[in-house]
Design a protein around this motif. Structure first.
Motif, PDB file in Angstrom:
ATOM      1  N   GLN A   1       1.246   9.113  -5.823  1.00 54.91           N
ATOM      2  CA  GLN A   1       0.302  10.134  -5.358  1.00 54.91           C
ATOM      3  C   GLN A   1       1.032  11.179  -4.505  1.00 54.91           C
ATOM      4  O   GLN A   1       0.745  12.372  -4.598  1.00 54.91           O
ATOM      5  CB  GLN A   1      -0.809   9.490  -4.528  1.00 54.91           C
ATOM      6  CG  GLN A   1      -1.744   8.573  -5.304  1.00 54.91           C
ATOM      7  CD  GLN A   1      -2.856   8.032  -4.423  1.00 54.91           C
ATOM      8  OE1 GLN A   1      -3.379   8.723  -3.558  1.00 54.91           O
ATOM      9  NE2 GLN A   1      -3.203   6.771  -4.633  1.00 54.91           N
TER      10      GLN A   1
ATOM     11  N   LEU B   1       1.284   4.293  -2.870  1.00 54.54           N
ATOM     12  CA  LEU B   1       0.980   5.702  -2.613  1.00 54.54           C
ATOM     13  C   LEU B   1       2.098   6.636  -3.050  1.00 54.54           C
ATOM     14  O   LEU B   1       1.917   7.858  -3.058  1.00 54.54           O
ATOM     15  CB  LEU B   1       0.705   5.910  -1.112  1.00 54.54           C
ATOM     16  CG  LEU B   1      -0.569   5.289  -0.537  1.00 54.54           C
ATOM     17  CD1 LEU B   1      -0.664   5.564   0.958  1.00 54.54           C
ATOM     18  CD2 LEU B   1      -1.805   5.808  -1.256  1.00 54.54           C
TER      19      LEU B   1
ATOM     20  N   ARG C   1      -4.769  10.257   3.731  1.00 53.79           N
ATOM     21  CA  ARG C   1      -3.653  10.318   2.790  1.00 53.79           C
ATOM     22  C   ARG C   1      -3.214  11.766   2.573  1.00 53.79           C
ATOM     23  O   ARG C   1      -2.017  12.048   2.489  1.00 53.79           O
ATOM     24  CB  ARG C   1      -4.037   9.667   1.467  1.00 53.79           C
ATOM     25  CG  ARG C   1      -4.141   8.158   1.555  1.00 53.79           C
ATOM     26  CD  ARG C   1      -4.659   7.511   0.275  1.00 53.79           C
ATOM     27  NE  ARG C   1      -4.808   6.072   0.464  1.00 53.79           N
ATOM     28  CZ  ARG C   1      -5.263   5.243  -0.462  1.00 53.79           C
ATOM     29  NH1 ARG C   1      -5.620   5.717  -1.653  1.00 53.79           N
ATOM     30  NH2 ARG C   1      -5.364   3.946  -0.214  1.00 53.79           N
TER      31      ARG C   1
ATOM     32  N   GLY D   1       0.048   6.927   8.117  1.00 49.30           N
ATOM     33  CA  GLY D   1       0.299   5.910   7.098  1.00 49.30           C
ATOM     34  C   GLY D   1      -0.653   4.747   7.241  1.00 49.30           C
ATOM     35  O   GLY D   1      -1.197   4.238   6.250  1.00 49.30           O
TER      36      GLY D   1
ATOM     37  N   GLN E   1      -9.878   7.010   4.024  1.00 45.63           N
ATOM     38  CA  GLN E   1      -8.491   6.904   3.593  1.00 45.63           C
ATOM     39  C   GLN E   1      -8.042   8.127   2.796  1.00 45.63           C
ATOM     40  O   GLN E   1      -6.900   8.585   2.949  1.00 45.63           O
ATOM     41  CB  GLN E   1      -8.290   5.641   2.756  1.00 45.63           C
ATOM     42  CG  GLN E   1      -8.388   4.355   3.564  1.00 45.63           C
ATOM     43  CD  GLN E   1      -8.254   3.115   2.713  1.00 45.63           C
ATOM     44  OE1 GLN E   1      -7.755   3.170   1.591  1.00 45.63           O
ATOM     45  NE2 GLN E   1      -8.715   1.983   3.228  1.00 45.63           N
ATOM     46  N   SER E   2      -8.905   8.659   1.966  1.00 41.94           N
ATOM     47  CA  SER E   2      -8.530   9.820   1.147  1.00 41.94           C
ATOM     48  C   SER E   2      -8.136  10.997   2.023  1.00 41.94           C
ATOM     49  O   SER E   2      -7.136  11.680   1.763  1.00 41.94           O
ATOM     50  CB  SER E   2      -9.691  10.207   0.229  1.00 41.94           C
ATOM     51  OG  SER E   2      -9.369  11.369  -0.513  1.00 41.94           O
TER      52      SER E   2
ATOM     53  N   SER F   1      -4.043   5.725   6.162  1.00 42.61           N
ATOM     54  CA  SER F   1      -4.081   5.914   4.705  1.00 42.61           C
ATOM     55  C   SER F   1      -4.285   4.599   3.972  1.00 42.61           C
ATOM     56  O   SER F   1      -4.658   4.601   2.797  1.00 42.61           O
ATOM     57  CB  SER F   1      -2.773   6.546   4.223  1.00 42.61           C
ATOM     58  OG  SER F   1      -2.607   7.850   4.726  1.00 42.61           O
ATOM     59  N   CYS F   2      -4.031   3.491   4.653  1.00 42.41           N
ATOM     60  CA  CYS F   2      -4.063   2.188   3.991  1.00 42.41           C
ATOM     61  C   CYS F   2      -5.185   1.281   4.455  1.00 42.41           C
ATOM     62  O   CYS F   2      -5.413   0.236   3.864  1.00 42.41           O
ATOM     63  CB  CYS F   2      -2.722   1.473   4.204  1.00 42.41           C
ATOM     64  SG  CYS F   2      -1.368   2.190   3.245  1.00 42.41           S
TER      65      CYS F   2
ATOM     66  N   CYS G   1       0.837  -1.205   0.000  1.00 42.54           N
ATOM     67  CA  CYS G   1       0.000   0.000   0.000  1.00 42.54           C
ATOM     68  C   CYS G   1       0.867   1.249   0.000  1.00 42.54           C
ATOM     69  O   CYS G   1       0.647   2.174  -0.784  1.00 42.54           O
ATOM     70  CB  CYS G   1      -0.918  -0.013   1.217  1.00 42.54           C
ATOM     71  SG  CYS G   1      -1.793   1.547   1.505  1.00 42.54           S
TER      72      CYS G   1
END
Length: 429
Positions: free
Chosen positions: A57, A54, A173, A160, A169-170, A163-164, A50
């Protein structure tokens, strides 16, 4: 800050409030359903995959590849933050409990000491941003107890992980990448970036994206440091409030009395009317004095707020209350900040109208007294710290049943007085 259950201020202390969990620094976090299975990276799957996915991004978001690699090469997940994300408290904190714990004599006295200690900086902050020193210090006190409770979660690990896996999650992140940009800029070290499980950190609990937007270097050392520099933290807090609409020289609001029979149906913080309208209905300040004082005029717009319904204290609130509200989107939080700021300015404690309860709230010192009694009775409640968690509530329920009281689990005046009476009887034997 919302921010959370804070609350660490809003984060550690407001955990049981509706909307307080993830509306931080005025940034509402959209509540979504659980992500599709292919977006969830549990401990049985590949967290590292994951994080690797990322990377592109992060680069698109302004994080250099070398920065990303440096801070993620040894990153491991902390799945305890997922439990906190999904935590649904069974206990809803009444506003009189919430305020009695946040605005007690202990915090007022310490706040006054901080005002004196940092007077020179606070005077410059007030002159620069137009926000009173007492309001800035009130935020500081509620958010981290003046820097004493700032959180211990490594932000990159917590963000982190969020975020995963799990919901939102968005959002997380974006905060994960913001944290890396802060490190990349050199404002802070990785060791300094520790805070709440959801990412708020520093003296006044800024989220990383808010830090990027509104943190200021007030001590002139070339770094925006809300962790080690009290000057930067206080000025950044004032800057936040100013950018969220604070009006210099105007009040946040005040307690009011309404005429008997006046309906407050439909009234709210958002439904603001000119003071002339409230005056025409017979509304006055709680002490009976006129609404218009100081810089207010008939056209000044205020909304009527009844945080405990028509039988509790009523308040007319102005745009400055909304500015405080934006820090942590909960009216009880904003009222705590506003009330503490009034206390720091010398106003007497409490409100003119009592809260509609027969079991008033307790201060942190009184809550520690309750916890000590429970610990002496053999209950495992953890640390005697004045923070009422599930273990303390469960123990209180057992004691309430033993004493023939309603098993509410509340650390209120009723159980405190019952414990004191038992102790007094023991001393008399």
């Amino acid at each position: 800050m919302q921010r959370l259950a804070f609350i660490l201020g809003s984060v550690f202390l407001a955990m049981t409030q509706a909307n307080a969990e993830l509306i931080i620094n005025g940034q509402p976090v959209t509540v979504t359903s659980t992500p599709p299975a292919n977006q969830i990276f549990s401990s049985q799957n590949n967290f590292q995959q994951c994080i690797a996915n990322l990377r592109s991004q992060a680069i698109s978001a302004g994080v250099s590849g070398s920065t990303y690699d440096r801070y993620t090469q040894n990153l491991t997940p902390d799945y305890s933050v997922i439990d906190k994300l999904n935590y649904q408290p069974e206990f809803s904190t009444p506003i009189w409990d919430y305020l009695s714990g946040l605005v007690d004599e202990e915090r007022v006295q310490l706040g006054r000491q901080k005002l004196a200690q940092h007077r020179e900086v606070l005077n410059r902050v007030a002159a620069t941003y137009g926000v009173p020193a007492e309001t800035v210090v009130a935020v500081w006190g509620v958010e981290s107890n003046f820097g004493d409770i700032a959180g211990s979660y490594p932000l990159l690990q917590a963000l982190g992980t969020l975020s995963c896996e799990g919901r939102r999650q968005s959002f997380f992140r974006g905060e994960f990448f913001s944290s890396m940009r802060i490190l990349q800029r050199g404002d802070l070290s990785e060791q300094q970036m520790k805070g709440s499980w959801a990412g708020a950190f520093g003296h006044t609990q800024f989220m990383p994206s808010t830090y990027e937007e509104l943190a200021v270097d007030f001590d002139g050392d070339g770094r925006r440091d809300l962790v080690s520099s009290t000057s930067d933290a206080l000025a950044s807090t004032a800057n936040f409030l100013k950018k969220r609409g604070w009006q210099t020289g105007m009040p946040w609001g005040f307690e009011v009395k309404i005429p008997e029979g006046m309906s407050i149906a439909g009234e709210s913080r958002r439904n603001k009317k000119p003071l002339s309208s409230w005056i025409s209905q017979g509304v006055v300040r709680a002490d009976g004095s006129p609404l218009i004082q100081g810089n207010l005029s008939e056209s000044s717009a205020a909304g009527l707020m009844a945080p405990a319904g028509e039988n509790g204290p009523l308040f007319l609130v102005f745009k400055n209350f909304d500015a405080i509200y934006s820090y942590n989107a909960a009216e009880s939080y904003a009222l705590a900040i506003a009330h503490l700021s009034d206390r720091l300015q010398g106003q007497a404690g409490g409100f003119s109208k009592a809260w509609p309860t027969d079991d008033a709230g307790t201060s942190r010192a009184e809550r520690r007294e309750i916890q000590q009694f429970l610990a002496n009775r053999g209950y495992d409640i953890g640390t005697v710290d004045g923070l009422i968690g599930d273990k303390t509530r469960q123990a209180i329920r057992q004691e309430q049943i033993r004493l023939g009281l309603s098993p509410t689990g509340r650390a209120g005046q009723q159980i405190l007085n019952a414990f004191r009476q038992e102790n007094a009887k023991k001393l008399m034997k």
